[in-house]
Design a protein around this motif. Sequence first.
Motif, PDB file in Angstrom:
ATOM      1  N   LEU A 197     -24.612  17.439 -11.945  1.00  0.00           N
ATOM      2  CA  LEU A 197     -25.883  18.151 -11.836  1.00  0.00           C
ATOM      3  C   LEU A 197     -26.072  18.929 -13.128  1.00  0.00           C
ATOM      4  O   LEU A 197     -25.140  19.579 -13.617  1.00  0.00           O
ATOM      5  CB  LEU A 197     -25.861  19.094 -10.635  1.00  0.00           C
ATOM      6  CG  LEU A 197     -25.605  18.438  -9.272  1.00  0.00           C
ATOM      7  CD1 LEU A 197     -25.555  19.491  -8.177  1.00  0.00           C
ATOM      8  CD2 LEU A 197     -26.653  17.381  -8.976  1.00  0.00           C
ATOM      9  N   TRP A 198     -27.286  18.872 -13.678  1.00  0.00           N
ATOM     10  CA  TRP A 198     -27.560  19.455 -14.984  1.00  0.00           C
ATOM     11  C   TRP A 198     -28.862  20.224 -14.968  1.00  0.00           C
ATOM     12  O   TRP A 198     -29.904  19.681 -14.602  1.00  0.00           O
ATOM     13  CB  TRP A 198     -27.629  18.332 -16.028  1.00  0.00           C
ATOM     14  CG  TRP A 198     -28.119  18.709 -17.382  1.00  0.00           C
ATOM     15  CD1 TRP A 198     -27.742  19.796 -18.131  1.00  0.00           C
ATOM     16  CD2 TRP A 198     -29.066  18.000 -18.187  1.00  0.00           C
ATOM     17  NE1 TRP A 198     -28.398  19.792 -19.347  1.00  0.00           N
ATOM     18  CE2 TRP A 198     -29.211  18.698 -19.413  1.00  0.00           C
ATOM     19  CE3 TRP A 198     -29.795  16.827 -18.000  1.00  0.00           C
ATOM     20  CZ2 TRP A 198     -30.062  18.272 -20.422  1.00  0.00           C
ATOM     21  CZ3 TRP A 198     -30.640  16.398 -19.007  1.00  0.00           C
ATOM     22  CH2 TRP A 198     -30.770  17.114 -20.208  1.00  0.00           C
ATOM     23  N   ASN A 199     -28.800  21.474 -15.382  1.00  0.00           N
ATOM     24  CA  ASN A 199     -30.001  22.261 -15.597  1.00  0.00           C
ATOM     25  C   ASN A 199     -30.207  22.355 -17.112  1.00  0.00           C
ATOM     26  O   ASN A 199     -29.450  23.035 -17.805  1.00  0.00           O
ATOM     27  CB  ASN A 199     -29.863  23.664 -15.001  1.00  0.00           C
ATOM     28  CG  ASN A 199     -31.144  24.464 -15.131  1.00  0.00           C
ATOM     29  OD1 ASN A 199     -31.990  24.167 -15.977  1.00  0.00           O
ATOM     30  ND2 ASN A 199     -31.286  25.467 -14.294  1.00  0.00           N
ATOM     31  N   PRO A 200     -31.211  21.653 -17.662  1.00  0.00           N
ATOM     32  CA  PRO A 200     -31.439  21.664 -19.108  1.00  0.00           C
ATOM     33  C   PRO A 200     -31.720  23.057 -19.675  1.00  0.00           C
ATOM     34  O   PRO A 200     -31.531  23.283 -20.864  1.00  0.00           O
ATOM     35  CB  PRO A 200     -32.648  20.749 -19.302  1.00  0.00           C
ATOM     36  CG  PRO A 200     -32.715  19.932 -18.067  1.00  0.00           C
ATOM     37  CD  PRO A 200     -32.144  20.771 -16.971  1.00  0.00           C
ATOM     38  N   ALA A 201     -32.138  23.998 -18.838  1.00  0.00           N
ATOM     39  CA  ALA A 201     -32.381  25.358 -19.314  1.00  0.00           C
ATOM     40  C   ALA A 201     -31.074  26.106 -19.576  1.00  0.00           C
ATOM     41  O   ALA A 201     -31.061  27.092 -20.307  1.00  0.00           O
ATOM     42  CB  ALA A 201     -33.226  26.133 -18.306  1.00  0.00           C
ATOM     43  N   GLY A 202     -29.968  25.599 -19.004  1.00  0.00           N
ATOM     44  CA  GLY A 202     -28.706  26.306 -19.141  1.00  0.00           C
ATOM     45  C   GLY A 202     -27.628  25.566 -19.901  1.00  0.00           C
ATOM     46  O   GLY A 202     -26.592  26.137 -20.248  1.00  0.00           O
TER      47      GLY A 202
ATOM     48  N   ILE B 146     -26.244  11.618 -14.368  1.00  0.00           N
ATOM     49  CA  ILE B 146     -26.608  13.018 -14.563  1.00  0.00           C
ATOM     50  C   ILE B 146     -27.929  13.214 -13.821  1.00  0.00           C
ATOM     51  O   ILE B 146     -28.885  12.465 -14.034  1.00  0.00           O
ATOM     52  CB  ILE B 146     -26.768  13.370 -16.053  1.00  0.00           C
ATOM     53  CG1 ILE B 146     -25.415  13.283 -16.761  1.00  0.00           C
ATOM     54  CG2 ILE B 146     -27.391  14.744 -16.217  1.00  0.00           C
ATOM     55  CD1 ILE B 146     -25.487  13.471 -18.265  1.00  0.00           C
ATOM     56  N   VAL B 147     -27.948  14.206 -12.934  1.00  0.00           N
ATOM     57  CA  VAL B 147     -29.130  14.495 -12.125  1.00  0.00           C
ATOM     58  C   VAL B 147     -29.653  15.866 -12.525  1.00  0.00           C
ATOM     59  O   VAL B 147     -28.928  16.862 -12.435  1.00  0.00           O
ATOM     60  CB  VAL B 147     -28.791  14.478 -10.619  1.00  0.00           C
ATOM     61  CG1 VAL B 147     -30.037  14.740  -9.782  1.00  0.00           C
ATOM     62  CG2 VAL B 147     -28.126  13.161 -10.225  1.00  0.00           C
ATOM     63  N   LEU B 148     -30.904  15.924 -12.979  1.00  0.00           N
ATOM     64  CA  LEU B 148     -31.498  17.200 -13.340  1.00  0.00           C
ATOM     65  C   LEU B 148     -31.710  18.036 -12.094  1.00  0.00           C
ATOM     66  O   LEU B 148     -32.178  17.520 -11.069  1.00  0.00           O
ATOM     67  CB  LEU B 148     -32.830  16.990 -14.059  1.00  0.00           C
ATOM     68  CG  LEU B 148     -32.692  16.754 -15.559  1.00  0.00           C
ATOM     69  CD1 LEU B 148     -32.130  15.392 -15.855  1.00  0.00           C
ATOM     70  CD2 LEU B 148     -33.998  16.960 -16.235  1.00  0.00           C
ATOM     71  N   SER B 149     -31.348  19.316 -12.198  1.00  0.00           N
ATOM     72  CA  SER B 149     -31.457  20.213 -11.062  1.00  0.00           C
ATOM     73  C   SER B 149     -31.719  21.623 -11.550  1.00  0.00           C
ATOM     74  O   SER B 149     -31.005  22.117 -12.426  1.00  0.00           O
ATOM     75  CB  SER B 149     -30.166  20.178 -10.238  1.00  0.00           C
ATOM     76  OG  SER B 149     -30.210  21.158  -9.219  1.00  0.00           O
TER      77      SER B 149
END
Length: 187
Positions: free
Chosen positions: A90-95, A70-73
């Motif tokens: 790809l992971w956006n923790p805000a979403g 998992i790559v934060l983006s």
Amino acid sequence: MHPISAFRFNGYVIVSAEGMLTDVHGVMPESLKFPGDLAFFSASLDRADLIVHGKYSFEDQPNSPRRARIVLSRSIKTLATDPVNDKATLWNPAGASFDDACNHAGISGGTVAVIGGPVVFEMFFDRFDVFWLSQAPHVHLPDGGPCFPGVPAETPEQILFRHGMRASEVEILDAAHDVRVTAWRRV
């Protein structure tokens, strides 16, 4: 959905005498790369079920393309499959939640290896079961990038301690350069 307890979180980083992970240009310098530490790191990642890191952190090893990650983006809204690596989410923790990212990656439990950078480490400080802090005390990067937010005002050890971890076993990785890894375990 799976309980967060289905995961075991391990962190990994090697730092300079000042607690730095990168040089002044934001790149991990060759002076922080030691065969013993690389072997320890590679073997640890081979045992992990999932690797988590930011877009500038990667392990660049022969087995890297085979590892689920998992790559934060921040360039996506929630989740996406990496267009250049089908093993990467790809992971956006805000979403999206970490649980959602794991589901997207097809991982429901096991060992999660968190390999940086600083913002990623900070997100998992209170989840780490063990943090493997490798130190190269004879490498100096006074103007480099810190391994954790808060360094150098605090040492990496002080930050790990503040997050409920205590130093445990120590392994020498390169005796000639006094490079060692300390397991910081949650109490």
